[in-house]
Design a protein around this motif. Structure first.
Motif, mmCIF file in Angstrom:
data_model
loop_
_atom_site.group_PDB
_atom_site.id
_atom_site.type_symbol
_atom_site.label_atom_id
_atom_site.label_comp_id
_atom_site.label_asym_id
_atom_site.label_seq_id
_atom_site.Cartn_x
_atom_site.Cartn_y
_atom_site.Cartn_z
ATOM 1 N N VAL A 287 50.486 31.619 -2.532
ATOM 2 C CA VAL A 287 50.610 32.853 -3.328
ATOM 3 C C VAL A 287 50.132 34.083 -2.573
ATOM 4 O O VAL A 287 50.433 35.217 -2.966
ATOM 5 N N ASP A 288 49.398 33.893 -1.478
ATOM 6 C CA ASP A 288 48.813 35.029 -0.772
ATOM 7 C C ASP A 288 49.847 35.859 -0.006
ATOM 8 O O ASP A 288 49.612 37.035 0.274
ATOM 9 N N GLY A 289 50.974 35.238 0.366
ATOM 10 C CA GLY A 289 51.989 35.974 1.114
ATOM 11 C C GLY A 289 52.510 37.176 0.364
ATOM 12 O O GLY A 289 52.545 38.300 0.893
ATOM 13 N N ALA A 290 52.920 36.974 -0.881
ATOM 14 C CA ALA A 290 53.450 38.075 -1.684
ATOM 15 C C ALA A 290 52.390 39.143 -1.930
ATOM 16 O O ALA A 290 52.673 40.341 -1.873
ATOM 17 N N ALA A 291 51.165 38.713 -2.215
ATOM 18 C CA ALA A 291 50.091 39.678 -2.455
ATOM 19 C C ALA A 291 49.840 40.531 -1.214
ATOM 20 O O ALA A 291 49.603 41.739 -1.312
ATOM 21 N N THR A 292 49.915 39.917 -0.042
ATOM 22 C CA THR A 292 49.711 40.649 1.211
ATOM 23 C C THR A 292 50.819 41.667 1.441
ATOM 24 O O THR A 292 50.559 42.812 1.842
ATOM 25 N N ARG A 311 45.694 39.043 2.566
ATOM 26 C CA ARG A 311 44.969 38.439 3.688
ATOM 27 C C ARG A 311 45.215 39.239 4.972
ATOM 28 O O ARG A 311 46.291 39.778 5.188
ATOM 29 N N GLY A 312 44.200 39.280 5.807
ATOM 30 C CA GLY A 312 44.343 39.802 7.150
ATOM 31 C C GLY A 312 44.138 41.284 7.312
ATOM 32 O O GLY A 312 43.702 41.737 8.364
ATOM 33 N N LYS A 313 44.440 42.077 6.299
ATOM 34 C CA LYS A 313 44.410 43.521 6.447
ATOM 35 C C LYS A 313 42.976 44.040 6.337
ATOM 36 O O LYS A 313 42.171 43.535 5.566
#
Length: 316
Positions: A287-292, A311-313
């Motif tokens: 689910v984290d892909g869309a949120a990112t 994530r990552g930013k």
């Protein structure tokens, strides 16, 4: 007639204000247009990427944030099958199957009206955003993708590996054309041949055909990233590249993989100018892909009830 003659003090104050304003104007960087290239590689294991010659993906990993342990099921809900319908629904909505309603590849019970594709969510905040999707698995185009300014599935019949090599090339060419000639805010590119090869020969780093499919997929990633960087306005834009997969695989299968690590583990790669490079320490989920993706373009709205975490930013 009264005439006003500025005093030395007034002139000094005006000069100071002018210099301060000029300094501020010169030091402030122009705001760059935020954009996203979102790439999905179906059925791609991270350990196989590490085995393959995949320079484009390796470059994104080296310069970005990544994890090879992105779980395709969450702690709250694990009742959907570990296959493409639920996987891509999760990747493109940012919620688990109890919300988007897709538990298998029939798409029966889908609740995209309540939990829609991320294109819909972005357009709620940015109505003029151009959202584009090119895929080679037709159900994504038919069921999941909505609110797209352009969308197309290149999948036809038959479904051999050679056919998918052709379909993936056509989808990539369309994305390259979009990136070079249009002004998209999100481009979603799906690559299907890795999954088809896994079902035919096996999902494993020791399977030559599987590795070859990943290497061809890497070529498509390279073409899309190169097109993105070749844009005349690239220096005035802030691009985020996100790459993920819907599941892994074991043997020639990935269904009913709820307790199988080789199936449960996907990956997430996030690369951009404001991304802190290195392996992501936190546990990541599908689910984290869309949120990112959404977070790069606009703040997340709690009313959307997303299950993912950006994530990552390092900054909005």
């Amino acid at each position: 007639m009264f005439r006003y003659f500025p005093t030395a003090t007034t002139l000094s104050l005006a000069l100071a204000l002018f210099l301060a304003y000029s300094s501020l104007s010169l030091s402030a960087e122009p705001v760059k247009a935020k954009k996203v290239l979102y790439i999905g590689i179906d059925g791609c294991r991270f350990d196989a990427i590490q085995k393959a010659e995949a320079p484009a993906i390796d470059a994104l990993i080296e310069k970005g944030a990544y994890t090879g342990h992105c779980l395709i099921l969450g702690d709250r809900y694990r009742k959907n099958d570990t296959i493409s319908g639920p996987g891509w629904s999760t990747i493109l909505t940012g919620v688990w199957a109890d919300k988007h309603g897709v538990h298998n590849n029939t798409f029966k019970g889908s609740q995209y009206d309540k939990f829609p594709c991320l294109f819909d969510l972005v357009k709620k905040k940015l109505p003029t955003a151009r959202c584009v999707s090119h895929v080679t698995w037709e159900p994504i185009d038919k069921f999941i993708i909505t609110a797209a300014d352009e969308k197309k599935s290149y999948e036809q019949k038959p479904h051999t590996i050679a056919d998918y090599v052709k379909y993936d090339t056509e989808a990539t060419d369309a994305s390259v054309k979009e990136l070079k000639e249009q002004n998209p805010d999100i481009v979603f590119l799906y690559i299907g041949q890795v999954d088809v090869t896994g079902h035919t020969h096996g999902f494993h780093p020791t399977v030559p055909q599987y590795i070859e499919a990943i290497e061809r997929a890497d070529g498509h990633v390279a073409a899309a990233v190169a097109a993105m960087k070749s844009r005349p306005t690239f220096d005035q834009e802030d691009w985020l590249v996100v790459v993920t997969s819907d599941h892994g695989g074991k043997g020639t299968n990935h269904s009913s993989g709820h307790e199988v690590p080789e199936i449960l583990n996907s990956f997430l790669i996030v690369s951009g100018s404001d991304v802190a490079p290195g392996e992501i320490a936190e546990q990541c989920y599908l689910v984290d892909g869309a949120a990112t993706v959404i977070h790069h373009l606009t703040p997340l709205d709690p009313a959307w009830q997303l299950d993912g975490t950006p994530r990552g930013k390092t900054k909005q």
